[in-house]
Design a protein around this motif. Sequence first.
Motif, PDB file in Angstrom:
ATOM      1  N   UNK A 186      23.638  -2.565  31.980  1.00  0.00           N
ATOM      2  CA  UNK A 186      23.665  -2.089  30.586  1.00  0.00           C
ATOM      3  C   UNK A 186      22.985  -3.068  29.621  1.00  0.00           C
ATOM      4  N   UNK A 187      23.152  -4.366  29.863  1.00  0.00           N
ATOM      5  CA  UNK A 187      22.513  -5.367  29.003  1.00  0.00           C
ATOM      6  C   UNK A 187      20.997  -5.372  29.193  1.00  0.00           C
ATOM      7  N   UNK A 188      20.550  -5.301  30.447  1.00  0.00           N
ATOM      8  CA  UNK A 188      19.114  -5.283  30.732  1.00  0.00           C
ATOM      9  C   UNK A 188      18.458  -4.043  30.121  1.00  0.00           C
ATOM     10  N   UNK A 189      19.138  -2.936  30.189  1.00  0.00           N
ATOM     11  CA  UNK A 189      18.612  -1.695  29.605  1.00  0.00           C
ATOM     12  C   UNK A 189      18.565  -1.806  28.091  1.00  0.00           C
ATOM     13  N   UNK A 190      19.607  -2.361  27.490  1.00  0.00           N
ATOM     14  CA  UNK A 190      19.646  -2.520  26.040  1.00  0.00           C
ATOM     15  C   UNK A 190      18.492  -3.400  25.547  1.00  0.00           C
ATOM     16  N   UNK A 191      18.254  -4.515  26.226  1.00  0.00           N
ATOM     17  CA  UNK A 191      17.151  -5.419  25.858  1.00  0.00           C
ATOM     18  C   UNK A 191      15.816  -4.687  25.995  1.00  0.00           C
ATOM     19  N   UNK A 192      15.672  -3.916  27.058  1.00  0.00           N
ATOM     20  CA  UNK A 192      14.433  -3.168  27.288  1.00  0.00           C
ATOM     21  C   UNK A 192      14.219  -2.096  26.225  1.00  0.00           C
ATOM     22  N   UNK A 193      15.290  -1.413  25.837  1.00  0.00           N
ATOM     23  CA  UNK A 193      15.188  -0.389  24.805  1.00  0.00           C
ATOM     24  C   UNK A 193      14.789  -1.012  23.462  1.00  0.00           C
ATOM     25  N   UNK A 194      15.348  -2.169  23.153  1.00  0.00           N
ATOM     26  CA  UNK A 194      14.984  -2.858  21.893  1.00  0.00           C
ATOM     27  C   UNK A 194      13.513  -3.256  21.907  1.00  0.00           C
ATOM     28  N   UNK A 195      13.042  -3.766  23.033  1.00  0.00           N
ATOM     29  CA  UNK A 195      11.632  -4.158  23.138  1.00  0.00           C
ATOM     30  C   UNK A 195      10.727  -2.936  23.021  1.00  0.00           C
ATOM     31  N   UNK A 196      11.097  -1.841  23.677  1.00  0.00           N
ATOM     32  CA  UNK A 196      10.306  -0.612  23.618  1.00  0.00           C
ATOM     33  C   UNK A 196      10.255  -0.067  22.193  1.00  0.00           C
ATOM     34  N   UNK A 197      11.382  -0.113  21.518  1.00  0.00           N
ATOM     35  CA  UNK A 197      11.434   0.350  20.128  1.00  0.00           C
ATOM     36  C   UNK A 197      10.547  -0.515  19.241  1.00  0.00           C
TER      37      UNK A 197
END
Length: 128
Positions: free
Chosen positions: A44-55
């Motif tokens: 969940x943390x890795x996905x959250x970081x990735x989503x923030x970077x993508x955004x």
Amino acid sequence: MSEPMAFPAAQSSRIQGLLLSLAALSLAPVQAGVMGAAPAKPMPEAISVSRKAATAVLEKSGTSSCLTGKLTNALLGLSSSCEAQGDRSPLCELANQAAVTTGWSMEFMERTSKELLKLSDTPVATTP
């Protein structure tokens, strides 16, 4: 006079190489495979970081080089987390593919970011 001084340096270099080789051989195969990789975080943390970077990429929140670094680091972290959990989902495949792609253009980063957001929209199941 210079020859005797060159010999110890060459010998020292050989010894260092031998020690590094021995150290590499002493690692378990799994450890050797992830040396130099980003540390694995909970999914969940890795996905959250990735989503923030993508955004950030899609909103163009920074310079191109900054966004490239942010997305690269996020995808490497996600890839490591996927590897640690043995996850072969489409999201993990995207992270793995993007992480080994070279020469990222802004177009590539935007496409990857859109796909990442789409694939990561589904909540992550937690393992008890």
